[in-house]
Write a protein that holds these residues in place. Sequence first.
Motif, PDB file in Angstrom:
ATOM      1  N   ARG A   1       0.805  -1.234   0.000  1.00  0.00           N
ATOM      2  CA  ARG A   1       0.000   0.000   0.000  1.00  0.00           C
ATOM      3  C   ARG A   1       0.830   1.274   0.000  1.00  0.00           C
ATOM      4  O   ARG A   1       0.908   1.989   0.989  1.00  0.00           O
ATOM      5  CB  ARG A   1      -0.917   0.017   1.234  1.00  0.00           C
ATOM      6  N   ASN A   2       1.414   1.591  -1.152  1.00  0.00           N
ATOM      7  CA  ASN A   2       2.237   2.798  -1.203  1.00  0.00           C
ATOM      8  C   ASN A   2       1.822   3.772  -2.305  1.00  0.00           C
ATOM      9  O   ASN A   2       2.515   4.757  -2.541  1.00  0.00           O
ATOM     10  CB  ASN A   2       3.723   2.436  -1.334  1.00  0.00           C
ATOM     11  N   TYR A   3       0.715   3.473  -2.997  1.00  0.00           N
ATOM     12  CA  TYR A   3       0.138   4.427  -3.959  1.00  0.00           C
ATOM     13  C   TYR A   3      -1.354   4.534  -3.646  1.00  0.00           C
ATOM     14  O   TYR A   3      -2.047   3.515  -3.553  1.00  0.00           O
ATOM     15  CB  TYR A   3       0.295   3.953  -5.407  1.00  0.00           C
ATOM     16  N   LEU A   4      -1.847   5.755  -3.497  1.00  0.00           N
ATOM     17  CA  LEU A   4      -3.212   5.990  -3.035  1.00  0.00           C
ATOM     18  C   LEU A   4      -4.258   5.276  -3.897  1.00  0.00           C
ATOM     19  O   LEU A   4      -5.173   4.632  -3.378  1.00  0.00           O
ATOM     20  CB  LEU A   4      -3.476   7.492  -3.015  1.00  0.00           C
ATOM     21  N   GLU A   5      -4.125   5.386  -5.226  1.00  0.00           N
ATOM     22  CA  GLU A   5      -5.163   4.811  -6.096  1.00  0.00           C
ATOM     23  C   GLU A   5      -5.183   3.287  -6.012  1.00  0.00           C
ATOM     24  O   GLU A   5      -6.223   2.663  -6.197  1.00  0.00           O
ATOM     25  CB  GLU A   5      -4.956   5.279  -7.541  1.00  0.00           C
ATOM     26  N   GLY A  33      -9.678  -1.560  -1.776  1.00  0.00           N
ATOM     27  CA  GLY A  33     -10.711  -1.378  -0.768  1.00  0.00           C
ATOM     28  C   GLY A  33     -10.191  -1.208   0.642  1.00  0.00           C
ATOM     29  O   GLY A  33     -10.854  -1.572   1.619  1.00  0.00           O
ATOM     30  N   GLN A  34      -8.971  -0.627   0.760  1.00  0.00           N
ATOM     31  CA  GLN A  34      -8.347  -0.504   2.074  1.00  0.00           C
ATOM     32  C   GLN A  34      -8.364   0.943   2.564  1.00  0.00           C
ATOM     33  O   GLN A  34      -8.538   1.878   1.793  1.00  0.00           O
ATOM     34  CB  GLN A  34      -6.904  -1.029   2.021  1.00  0.00           C
ATOM     35  N   ASP A  35      -8.136   1.072   3.872  1.00  0.00           N
ATOM     36  CA  ASP A  35      -8.108   2.367   4.534  1.00  0.00           C
ATOM     37  C   ASP A  35      -6.882   3.156   4.078  1.00  0.00           C
ATOM     38  O   ASP A  35      -5.753   2.709   4.261  1.00  0.00           O
ATOM     39  CB  ASP A  35      -8.057   2.139   6.058  1.00  0.00           C
ATOM     40  N   THR A  36      -7.097   4.325   3.499  1.00  0.00           N
ATOM     41  CA  THR A  36      -5.991   5.093   2.940  1.00  0.00           C
ATOM     42  C   THR A  36      -5.166   5.818   4.002  1.00  0.00           C
ATOM     43  O   THR A  36      -4.141   6.407   3.689  1.00  0.00           O
ATOM     44  CB  THR A  36      -6.518   6.140   1.943  1.00  0.00           C
ATOM     45  N   ARG A  37      -5.602   5.799   5.253  1.00  0.00           N
ATOM     46  CA  ARG A  37      -4.847   6.489   6.302  1.00  0.00           C
ATOM     47  C   ARG A  37      -3.823   5.580   6.984  1.00  0.00           C
ATOM     48  O   ARG A  37      -3.025   6.021   7.786  1.00  0.00           O
ATOM     49  CB  ARG A  37      -5.796   7.035   7.363  1.00  0.00           C
ATOM     50  N   GLU A  38      -3.872   4.264   6.668  1.00  0.00           N
ATOM     51  CA  GLU A  38      -2.949   3.320   7.301  1.00  0.00           C
ATOM     52  C   GLU A  38      -1.515   3.585   6.858  1.00  0.00           C
ATOM     53  O   GLU A  38      -1.261   3.854   5.688  1.00  0.00           O
ATOM     54  CB  GLU A  38      -3.320   1.892   6.894  1.00  0.00           C
ATOM     55  N   PRO A  39      -0.548   3.464   7.768  1.00  0.00           N
ATOM     56  CA  PRO A  39       0.850   3.513   7.324  1.00  0.00           C
ATOM     57  C   PRO A  39       1.176   2.271   6.495  1.00  0.00           C
ATOM     58  O   PRO A  39       0.455   1.276   6.563  1.00  0.00           O
ATOM     59  CB  PRO A  39       1.634   3.527   8.626  1.00  0.00           C
TER      60      PRO A  39
END
Length: 234
Positions: free
Chosen positions: A35-39, A45-51
């Motif tokens: 998870r290192n690119y917002l789109e 379907g994941q939380d975009t605020r997670e590190p």
Amino acid sequence: MTDSQYVIAPPAQPALAVAGTRQTFPVRRIWCVGRNYLEHIKEMGQDTREPPFFFAKPADAIVPDGGTVPYPPRTKDLHHEVELVVALKSGGRNIATAKALDHVWGYCVGIDLTRRDLQIASRELKRPWEVGKAFDASAPCGALRAASEIGHPAKGRIALTCNGKVRQDGDLAQLIWSVPEIIAQLSEIVALDAGDIIMTGTPAGVAATVAGDKLACEIAGVGTLSVTIGQPLK
Ligand code: MN
């Protein structure tokens, strides 16, 4: 073999090609960033605020440019994830972000191949991700280029085509966590060392790939990588 310190022949040393030379870069460990690119986070379907978080692949999962990846077993949903790969010439623990790029030897294009059905099943059962991520031939990587030659790319197109059709088309500037931040954070979890490589996450557009597909990847200023998805092994 009687004089060897080993009771069996030692395994081959996995290595990456180095562009324009006959020398290779020996690989110690492969780390990957989730998870290192917002789109891409949104499409999963994941939380975009997670590190971001980290997982690993075995070093012998590397497939060179031009290679064939046998369609892996136990999946009906093999996905491609094109990623910038960072190769370290040195390491340490608790590396400061401002010093992190001093440890980088160079960069190449890679694909974090993923058995998406098994990864998602593992995620939902709170089981480890290895079956989805760390399988044989799951880490195609192109030839490395030295940072002394190309610098430290922080922007530029990152793209993957499948049979000539564009599937993934992003820009390194979209990385949520930069390469120095990734190195710094990972070094707080494990000691990094020379030979470690890090796959830095994928932009949006991940999708299924099947036997016969030709995947072609490019990162501007870094290089290219082409692999074929082959028939399953008997
Ligand atoms: Mn990935």
